[in-house]
Design an enzyme around this catalytic site. Structure first.
Site, PDB file in Angstrom:
ATOM      1  N   LYS A  36       0.822  -1.214   0.000  1.00  0.00           N
ATOM      2  CA  LYS A  36       0.000   0.000   0.000  1.00  0.00           C
ATOM      3  C   LYS A  36       0.855   1.264   0.000  1.00  0.00           C
ATOM      4  O   LYS A  36       0.461   2.269  -0.588  1.00  0.00           O
ATOM      5  CB  LYS A  36      -0.958   0.010   1.198  1.00  0.00           C
ATOM      6  CG  LYS A  36      -2.050  -1.039   1.035  1.00  0.00           C
ATOM      7  CD  LYS A  36      -3.294  -0.719   1.826  1.00  0.00           C
ATOM      8  CE  LYS A  36      -4.403  -1.668   1.436  1.00  0.00           C
ATOM      9  NZ  LYS A  36      -5.064  -2.313   2.537  1.00  0.00           N
ATOM     10  N   LYS A  45      -5.896 -11.957  -5.899  1.00  0.00           N
ATOM     11  CA  LYS A  45      -7.067 -12.231  -5.046  1.00  0.00           C
ATOM     12  C   LYS A  45      -8.185 -11.230  -5.354  1.00  0.00           C
ATOM     13  O   LYS A  45      -7.918 -10.104  -5.799  1.00  0.00           O
ATOM     14  CB  LYS A  45      -6.689 -12.215  -3.566  1.00  0.00           C
ATOM     15  CG  LYS A  45      -6.382 -10.858  -3.051  1.00  0.00           C
ATOM     16  CD  LYS A  45      -6.298 -10.825  -1.529  1.00  0.00           C
ATOM     17  CE  LYS A  45      -6.023  -9.406  -1.125  1.00  0.00           C
ATOM     18  NZ  LYS A  45      -6.598  -8.777  -0.075  1.00  0.00           N
ATOM     19  N   LYS A  51     -11.348  -5.404  -2.758  1.00  0.00           N
ATOM     20  CA  LYS A  51     -12.164  -4.198  -2.848  1.00  0.00           C
ATOM     21  C   LYS A  51     -11.438  -3.122  -3.641  1.00  0.00           C
ATOM     22  O   LYS A  51     -12.058  -2.233  -4.206  1.00  0.00           O
ATOM     23  CB  LYS A  51     -12.421  -3.639  -1.441  1.00  0.00           C
ATOM     24  CG  LYS A  51     -13.294  -4.497  -0.566  1.00  0.00           C
ATOM     25  CD  LYS A  51     -13.491  -3.801   0.796  1.00  0.00           C
ATOM     26  CE  LYS A  51     -13.598  -4.798   1.917  1.00  0.00           C
ATOM     27  NZ  LYS A  51     -12.755  -4.530   3.070  1.00  0.00           N
TER      28      LYS A  51
HETATM   29  P1  TYM Z   1     -10.322  -6.788   4.980  1.00  0.00           P
HETATM   30  O1  TYM Z   1     -11.381  -5.775   5.251  1.00  0.00           O
HETATM   31  O2  TYM Z   1      -9.369  -6.501   3.869  1.00  0.00           O
HETATM   32  O3  TYM Z   1     -10.979  -8.193   4.708  1.00  0.00           O
HETATM   33  C1  TYM Z   1     -11.930  -8.747   5.603  1.00  0.00           C
HETATM   34  C2  TYM Z   1     -11.818 -10.252   5.642  1.00  0.00           C
HETATM   35  O4  TYM Z   1     -12.048 -10.806   4.341  1.00  0.00           O
HETATM   36  C3  TYM Z   1     -10.958 -11.649   3.990  1.00  0.00           C
HETATM   37  N1  TYM Z   1     -10.759 -11.563   2.526  1.00  0.00           N
HETATM   38  C4  TYM Z   1     -10.656 -12.624   1.724  1.00  0.00           C
HETATM   39  N2  TYM Z   1     -10.710 -13.952   1.976  1.00  0.00           N
HETATM   40  C5  TYM Z   1     -10.585 -14.796   0.919  1.00  0.00           C
HETATM   41  N3  TYM Z   1     -10.406 -14.371  -0.366  1.00  0.00           N
HETATM   42  C6  TYM Z   1     -10.347 -13.043  -0.659  1.00  0.00           C
HETATM   43  N4  TYM Z   1     -10.186 -12.639  -1.922  1.00  0.00           N
HETATM   44  C7  TYM Z   1     -10.480 -12.107   0.406  1.00  0.00           C
HETATM   45  N5  TYM Z   1     -10.459 -10.747   0.477  1.00  0.00           N
HETATM   46  C8  TYM Z   1     -10.633 -10.441   1.787  1.00  0.00           C
HETATM   47  C9  TYM Z   1      -9.769 -11.094   4.747  1.00  0.00           C
HETATM   48  O5  TYM Z   1      -8.737 -12.045   4.889  1.00  0.00           O
HETATM   49  C10 TYM Z   1     -10.416 -10.727   6.072  1.00  0.00           C
HETATM   50  O6  TYM Z   1     -10.541 -11.871   6.896  1.00  0.00           O
HETATM   51  N6  TYM Z   1      -6.929  -5.946   8.583  1.00  0.00           N
HETATM   52  C11 TYM Z   1      -8.205  -6.591   8.278  1.00  0.00           C
HETATM   53  C12 TYM Z   1      -9.348  -6.118   9.135  1.00  0.00           C
HETATM   54  C13 TYM Z   1      -9.130  -6.235  10.607  1.00  0.00           C
HETATM   55  C14 TYM Z   1      -9.201  -7.421  11.383  1.00  0.00           C
HETATM   56  C15 TYM Z   1      -8.960  -7.020  12.720  1.00  0.00           C
HETATM   57  C16 TYM Z   1      -9.450  -8.755  11.039  1.00  0.00           C
HETATM   58  C17 TYM Z   1      -8.853  -5.207  11.467  1.00  0.00           C
HETATM   59  N7  TYM Z   1      -8.760  -5.680  12.730  1.00  0.00           N
HETATM   60  C18 TYM Z   1      -8.963  -7.950  13.760  1.00  0.00           C
HETATM   61  C19 TYM Z   1      -9.439  -9.686  12.095  1.00  0.00           C
HETATM   62  C20 TYM Z   1      -9.210  -9.293  13.425  1.00  0.00           C
HETATM   63  C21 TYM Z   1      -8.561  -6.278   6.830  1.00  0.00           C
HETATM   64  O7  TYM Z   1      -8.113  -5.319   6.244  1.00  0.00           O
HETATM   65  O8  TYM Z   1      -9.513  -7.111   6.325  1.00  0.00           O
END
Ligand code: TYM
Length: 332
Positions: free
Chosen positions: A113, A196, A199
């Site tokens: 990023k 992958k 968003k």
């Molecule tokens: P984020 O918002 O990018 O994604 C949320 C969840 O979706 C999963 N994910 C995917 N899984 C499979 N295939 C994909 N293409 C795919 N895209 C997204 C992510 O692995 C995630 O589980 N940093 C985290 C948010 C966060 C968080 C936390 C998660 C903040 N604090 C505490 C767990 C515990 C994030 O940016 O997820």
């Protein structure tokens, strides 16, 4: 030891099938197996990439609606917004004070990023993983169900928990385990099977949004990239046909059939024949979720009530733990 899971999604852009399969659906599958479940909408994380935070309010409520519509009961589980529990950012500060910059610089998500010009990257983006560690550890969560891309952050959370325990000479935090289901760890883009689903991909055709209507789902699947070869009779024979594998895997995930069974079912068929089946399977599954999301979003007052109930419960746990954390730091 009682089990407590915590996970979350950032309210940026459109919530998509990768978030649903990699995160939400896997949370729903483990609800009966754990003692306590916290599902957060991590709005403060969305602010680390300013361009993503435009529709923060709308996106936050949409994710709350997605959680509930997908089967997370807001009465039996704690669904809440990160900024409604100020203890997360307080704990993140304590973690910033014991986390070496080298650990944070190694995070691949920061490197991706921030790009080449790291000096121009915002401090919030750099310390984001310490806030994520605080999201998890303020509740002393024992398990964190996520997709593959979050594994490094959960591993860092373990390192931070251990570093803090050493610093205060007490085992105040558990070392949380990531739970990553191999079948849904990485749902791939519909336009490029090596990337992958995300968003931040500029193309809407790379992903299915949970709020896409039936026609849009159908169109996106019809436009999904494939190759000219027919479908082989075994999963192994798919080899490096990444896009083909991604679509067949999606079908397998929604029909509860193995990839091998799906290959046998469509052996020798062209993707033009397979795609309508995949589209109708996705529509059958996603359209009830979408309708419930629309209903929930139309009654904002009730949705906000659910989030308040979740925040009250989360604040009660976090307040108790924070008292212990401040004491361990010899604060007055
Ligand atoms: P984020 O918002 O990018 O994604 C949320 C969840 O979706 C999963 N994910 C995917 N899984 C499979 N295939 C994909 N293409 C795919 N895209 C997204 C992510 O692995 C995630 O589980 N940093 C985290 C948010 C966060 C968080 C936390 C998660 C903040 N604090 C505490 C767990 C515990 C994030 O940016 O997820």
């Amino acid at each position: 030891m009682p089990t407590r899971i915590l996970s979350g999604i950032r309210p940026t852009g459109h919530i998509h099938l990768g978030n649903y399969l990699g995160a939400i659906r896997s949370w729903v599958s483990m609800i009966d197996q754990v003692d306590e479940r916290l599902f957060c909408i991590v709005d403060q994380h969305a602010l680390t990439t300013a361009e993503d935070a435009k529709d923060l309010r709308k996106n936050t409520l949409t994710i709350a609606a997605a959680y509930i519509a997908s089967g997370i009961d807001p009465v039996k589980n704690h669904i809440f917004v990160q900024s409604h529990v100020p203890y997360h950012t307080e704990l993140a500060w304590y973690f910033n004070c014991i986390t070496p910059m080298g650990w944070l610089s190694r995070m691949t998500q920061f490197k991706d990023k921030a790009g080449k010009n790291k000096d121009q990257a915002m401090t919030g983006l750099f310390v984001y993983p310490a806030l994520m560690a605080a999201d998890i550890l303020i509740y002393k969560a024992t398990h964190v169900p996520v997709g593959e891309d979050q594994k490094q952050h959960v591993e860092l959370t373990r390192d931070i928990a251990q570093a803090f325990n050493n610093y205060v000479n007490t085992n105040i935090f558990p070392l949380p385990d990531p739970i990553i289901k191999s079948e849904t760890a990485r749902i791939m883009s519909l336009r490029d099977g090596s990337k992958k689903m995300s968003k931040s991909d500029p193309s809407d055709y790379s992903r299915i949004h949970l709020l896409d209507d039936d026609e849009t789902i159908d169109l996106k699947i019809r436009k999904a990239k494939t190759d000219a070869e027919p479908i082989p009779g075994s999963a192994e024979a798919l080899g490096e046909r990444l896009e083909a594998k991604n679509l067949l895997s999606l079908y397998s995930l929604f029909t509860q059939k193995s990839l091998a069974e799906v290959c046998l079912e469509f052996e020798g068929k062209q993707f033009s024949e397979f795609k309508p089946k995949l589209a109708s399977t996705l529509i059958d599954h996603l359209s009830p979720i979408r309708s419930t999301m629309h209903e929930l979003l139309a009654d904002e007052a009730s949705l906000l009530q659910y989030l308040k109930k979740g925040a009250d419960a989360a604040n009660a746990i976090a307040c108790k733990n924070m008292h212990e954390i401040r004491q361990s730091l010899n604060m007055v």
